[in-house]
Design an enzyme around this catalytic site. Structure first.
Site, short mmCIF file in Angstrom:
data_model
loop_
_atom_site.label_atom_id
_atom_site.label_comp_id
_atom_site.label_asym_id
_atom_site.label_seq_id
_atom_site.Cartn_x
_atom_site.Cartn_y
_atom_site.Cartn_z
N HIS A 137 0.88 -1.19 0.15
CA HIS A 137 0.00 -0.05 -0.11
C HIS A 137 0.81 1.18 -0.07
O HIS A 137 2.10 1.32 0.54
CB HIS A 137 -0.99 -0.10 1.33
CG HIS A 137 -1.70 -1.12 1.49
ND1 HIS A 137 -1.38 -2.44 2.03
CD2 HIS A 137 -3.10 -1.53 1.21
CE1 HIS A 137 -2.15 -3.08 2.03
NE2 HIS A 137 -3.07 -2.83 1.54
N LYS A 163 -1.93 -8.02 -3.94
CA LYS A 163 -2.80 -6.81 -3.86
C LYS A 163 -1.85 -5.57 -3.64
O LYS A 163 -1.00 -5.63 -3.04
CB LYS A 163 -3.41 -6.82 -2.28
CG LYS A 163 -4.25 -5.50 -2.16
CD LYS A 163 -4.88 -5.61 -0.90
CE LYS A 163 -5.56 -4.30 -0.39
NZ LYS A 163 -6.04 -4.01 0.88
N THR A 320 -18.58 18.41 -18.22
CA THR A 320 -19.24 19.57 -17.43
C THR A 320 -18.37 20.63 -17.04
O THR A 320 -17.24 20.53 -17.07
CB THR A 320 -20.15 18.97 -16.34
OG1 THR A 320 -21.31 20.01 -15.55
CG2 THR A 320 -19.56 17.98 -15.16
N LYS A 324 -16.01 22.36 -20.36
CA LYS A 324 -16.91 22.35 -21.30
C LYS A 324 -16.00 23.00 -22.55
O LYS A 324 -15.97 22.63 -23.79
CB LYS A 324 -18.30 22.90 -21.29
CG LYS A 324 -19.20 21.74 -20.59
CD LYS A 324 -20.45 22.77 -20.38
CE LYS A 324 -21.47 21.73 -19.37
NZ LYS A 324 -22.82 22.40 -19.67
N ASP A 368 -26.75 20.60 -24.50
CA ASP A 368 -27.54 21.60 -23.53
C ASP A 368 -28.42 22.41 -24.47
O ASP A 368 -29.53 22.98 -23.79
CB ASP A 368 -26.42 22.49 -22.61
CG ASP A 368 -25.79 21.76 -21.73
OD1 ASP A 368 -26.04 20.76 -21.03
OD2 ASP A 368 -24.73 22.00 -21.37
N ASN A 415 -27.24 40.45 -17.74
CA ASN A 415 -26.58 40.11 -16.89
C ASN A 415 -25.78 41.11 -15.89
O ASN A 415 -25.51 42.07 -16.21
CB ASN A 415 -25.07 39.55 -17.75
CG ASN A 415 -24.29 38.68 -16.94
OD1 ASN A 415 -24.90 37.72 -16.15
ND2 ASN A 415 -23.03 38.55 -17.06
N MET A 462 -30.77 28.79 -6.11
CA MET A 462 -30.29 27.47 -5.98
C MET A 462 -29.78 27.34 -4.65
O MET A 462 -29.24 28.01 -3.95
CB MET A 462 -29.15 27.41 -7.05
CG MET A 462 -28.44 25.82 -7.02
SD MET A 462 -27.15 25.71 -8.30
CE MET A 462 -26.02 26.64 -7.22
N GLN A 524 -27.82 12.59 -25.09
CA GLN A 524 -26.40 12.07 -25.05
C GLN A 524 -26.62 10.37 -25.19
O GLN A 524 -25.68 9.85 -25.98
CB GLN A 524 -25.48 12.30 -23.64
CG GLN A 524 -25.42 13.86 -23.66
CD GLN A 524 -24.63 14.15 -22.11
OE1 GLN A 524 -24.84 13.33 -21.16
NE2 GLN A 524 -23.41 14.94 -22.37
P1 NAP Z 1 -21.37 30.15 -15.18
O1 NAP Z 1 -20.82 30.23 -16.36
O2 NAP Z 1 -20.65 30.32 -13.99
O3 NAP Z 1 -22.28 31.53 -14.95
C1 NAP Z 1 -22.85 32.07 -14.12
C2 NAP Z 1 -23.78 33.22 -14.47
O4 NAP Z 1 -24.47 33.82 -13.22
C3 NAP Z 1 -23.19 34.59 -14.64
O5 NAP Z 1 -23.72 35.18 -15.85
C4 NAP Z 1 -23.06 35.37 -13.37
O6 NAP Z 1 -22.85 36.69 -13.53
C5 NAP Z 1 -24.39 35.07 -12.80
N1 NAP Z 1 -24.62 35.30 -11.38
C6 NAP Z 1 -23.83 34.49 -10.62
N2 NAP Z 1 -23.96 34.91 -9.31
C7 NAP Z 1 -24.88 35.93 -9.34
C8 NAP Z 1 -25.96 36.71 -8.57
N3 NAP Z 1 -25.62 36.52 -7.38
N4 NAP Z 1 -26.43 37.55 -9.01
C9 NAP Z 1 -26.64 37.69 -10.22
N5 NAP Z 1 -26.11 36.94 -11.49
C10 NAP Z 1 -25.11 36.14 -10.95
O7 NAP Z 1 -22.51 29.18 -14.73
P2 NAP Z 1 -23.33 28.30 -15.61
O8 NAP Z 1 -22.61 27.22 -16.08
O9 NAP Z 1 -23.81 29.05 -16.68
O10 NAP Z 1 -24.59 27.87 -14.74
C11 NAP Z 1 -25.58 28.93 -14.35
C12 NAP Z 1 -26.69 28.11 -13.43
O11 NAP Z 1 -27.42 27.14 -14.45
C13 NAP Z 1 -26.21 26.91 -12.39
O12 NAP Z 1 -26.13 27.53 -11.35
C14 NAP Z 1 -27.04 25.88 -12.43
O13 NAP Z 1 -27.95 25.96 -11.46
C15 NAP Z 1 -27.82 26.01 -13.69
N6 NAP Z 1 -27.50 24.81 -14.71
C16 NAP Z 1 -28.67 24.10 -15.06
C17 NAP Z 1 -28.37 22.98 -15.83
C18 NAP Z 1 -29.47 21.94 -16.19
O14 NAP Z 1 -29.53 21.13 -16.96
N7 NAP Z 1 -30.89 22.33 -15.92
C19 NAP Z 1 -27.05 22.38 -16.23
C20 NAP Z 1 -26.14 23.20 -15.79
C21 NAP Z 1 -26.48 24.33 -14.98
P3 NAP Z 1 -21.49 37.39 -13.85
O15 NAP Z 1 -21.27 37.15 -15.42
O16 NAP Z 1 -21.78 38.86 -13.50
O17 NAP Z 1 -20.52 36.76 -12.83
#
Ligand code: NAP
Length: 549
Positions: A137, A163, A320, A324, A368, A415, A462, A524
């Protein structure tokens, strides 16, 4: 004989250990390992206690008395531990195996001889037998003398099983462990400890490992990366894994709470596809991923090593956060095919790997974007000419913008950081797949009229996020919007976010994030299996899991 499932039990109290052994048997384990480190201080009474434990075990057992110098808790010296093994091996009810560390076995010819006398081996056949597992180990990393240790084990014919266990520093360490099993001269256990090692544990039957360890209850703290028996059998369908089984997974950081293994493994079973789907963590630097170069280099090195590994049979990967964009960058570098949606998003979430006569081809898609567009089209009908307001300008906002624009919708992006919204709109204007107009607006200027749908693509609302009790769209705006406005929240924990609760109170139609997750996963699965995916099953599993979480 297939790969066995062994439940390790740290014995503090014999009665409790036997209860856990019974649970392990009922859950489907084939044997138990009694770790008697804490029970054995070197004296006779302790040895009697251990003999009694073995006699009463409901399953065949391994007895291990791991010394402190090999990561265990036992302070007894080698001679005392070997005396215990002699007693166990020559008793009327011996354990099926005793586990002895390679280092202890090789450093004293005298003790080695005593161990050899206690176990069955080619020079000593017994009626009631106990066999020797020779083990090594490293709890920190891959031992620098790993090859020498493996060769040394091979030189001792009294060992029935070899092992090798070490702390996996990345997914790539699993590949070497897989090679060790494939090249075995004896039944072999080769596993990676820690969260990066799960692959070596779950895929043990694919490579013909002797056994894998799985716990009765989650052991995230004491043995991270070790699955439970239930997960091994129900989630990963361990008994169905064969050398032909194809390997899939979700690459990201972190991925331990991803719902993708839950839906994809069940989906493979439902459509009769011989595949297994695992979490595949690829770490980013300590600064939380701002060091994009480091993240890309480790993503690239790990992906290429897994794709090139002939035995692994990697056939598909969901990608993810935060990899990505790395997927599209790697695909461009390697000349893989990339669909228009991934090009337009600058990000992909699906990799499909095909092997034809030794030639590997790889295809990158983004599911997506069409998944989000399909969720909106379900409620709004044809999206051509519809106006969609998106709050957020991150990865998900980008995918939604690309997805709905491809179907002819006009997009308004609001945004917190206006430059990011402007960047999204500028990129969309250049995208070949875009079919609608796009504009950006300050987040607090979101109008209360004009949009057919408002989408939350931020983590606001969230559970566990930056503002779990808030709506990204102010209540006043929702109140003033026409009642036929559709609200789509990509967040799916909770099912009903503060934004959706306000919208429902207004009598508006709502869409929650589960549908998007399920749809992108179903697309997918169809790419990988060639069969329509059981989307309703996916949705049921996700809802059940989130309701129980
Ligand atoms: P990301 O690339 O980090 O982008 C986050 C976005 O949210 C940015 O535009 C950011 O603004 C904004 N933001 C963060 N905190 C904020 C706040 N307190 N007030 C206002 N705006 C805020 O994240 P992402 O990958 O796009 O994911 C966003 C959300 O999508 C996730 O939190 C998740 O819940 C959801 N999601 C859903 C799925 C699904 O299949 N349903 C899949 C993936 C994600 P700034 O540009 O100003 O930082």
């Amino acid at each position: 004989m297939g790969t066995l499932i062994c439940a390790p039990i740290m014995v503090q109290d014999s009665g409790r250990a036997l209860e856990i052994a019974l649970q392990a048997r009922d859950l489907g384990a084939d044997l138990v390992e009694f770790r008697v480190d804490d029970l054995f201080s070197g004296d006779d009474a302790d040895a009697e206690n251990i003999l009694d434990l073995v006699r009463r075990s409901p399953l065949p057992c391994i007895v291990t008395c791991r010394p402190t110098w090999e990561g265990g808790n036992c302070d007894a010296d080698d001679a005392e531990r070997v005396a215990l093994f002699e007693r166990l091996g020559t008793s009327d009810h011996p354990p099926r195996y005793i586990d002895v560390e390679l280092a202890a076995y090789t450093r004293s010819a005298n003790l080695r001889q005593k161990i050899d006398l206690a176990v069955e081996h080619p020079r000593q056949v017994r009626d009631v037998k106990t066999s020797l597992i020779l083990s090594t180990h490293d709890f920190v990393s891959r031992p620098s003398d790993l090859t020498r240790r493996v060769l040394s084990m091979g030189a001792h014919d009294a060992a029935a099983v070899h092992k090798i266990a070490f702390n996996a520093r990345s997914l790539r360490d699993n590949l070497e462990l897989i090679d060790i099993i494939a090249e075995r001269s004896k039944p072999t256990i080769a596993l990676g400890m820690g969260e990066f090692g799960l692959m070596s544990r779950v895929l043990a039957p694919k490579f013909g490992a002797f056994l894998t360890f799985a716990s009765v209850v989650p052991m995230e703290v004491t043995a991270p990366g070790q699955p439970t028996i239930r997960d091994l059998l129900d989630l990963y369908r361990f008994r169905a894994i064969t050398p032909e089984t194809r390997v899939y997974g979700v690459v990201g950081w972190p991925v331990e709470h991803s719902l993708s293994p839950l839906v994809h493994n069940a989906g493979f079973e439902a459509v009769g596809h011989d595949g297994v789907y695992l979490p595949m963590p690829i770490a980013v630097s300590e600064d939380g991923g701002r060091d994009k170069t480091g993240a890309y280099e480790s993503f690239k090195a790990t992906m290429l090593a897994m794709i090139d590994h002939r035995g692994l049979d990697l056939a598909g990967v969901s990608v993810t956060i935060p990899h990505k964009q790395n997927l599209v960058r790697l695909a461009r570098e390697r000349g893989w095919s990339i669909d228009d949606t991934s090009e337009a998003c600058g990000a992909g979430n699906t990799l499909t790997i095909t092997r034809t006569q030794g030639r590997v081809t790889a295809d990158v898609r983004n599911t997506d974007a069409p998944a989000a567009a399909a969720c909106l089209a379900d409620v709004l009908g044809d999206l051509k000419g519809k106006r969609i307001a998106i709050v957020g300008a991150g990865g998900v906002a980008r995918a939604i913008a690309v997805g709905v624009s491809a179907l002819g919708a006009d997009v308004l992006v609001a945004n917190r950081t206006p430059e990011r919204a402007a960047g999204l709109v500028a990129d969309l204007a250049k995208a070949a797949s875009a079919n609608g107009a796009a504009s950006a607006i300050e987040i607090d200027k979101l109008p209360s009229s004009g949009a057919h749908a408002i989408v939350n693509a931020t983590p606001v609302g969230m559970a566990g996020g930056p503002a779990p009790d808030e709506s990204p769209v102010p209540a006043a705006v929702i109140k003033d919007c026409p009642p036929d406005t559709v609200y789509f929240d990509t967040v799916y924990t909770p099912f009903e976010t503060p934004m959706l609760a306000l919208a429902r109170a207004r009598g508006a139609r709502t869409i929650n994030g589960v549908g998007m997750f399920v749809r992108q996963a179903a697309m997918q699965a169809q790419l990988w299996t060639g069969k329509p995916a059981p989307a309703q099953l996916f949705e049921r599993l996700v809802r059940e899991k989130l309701a129980g979480a």
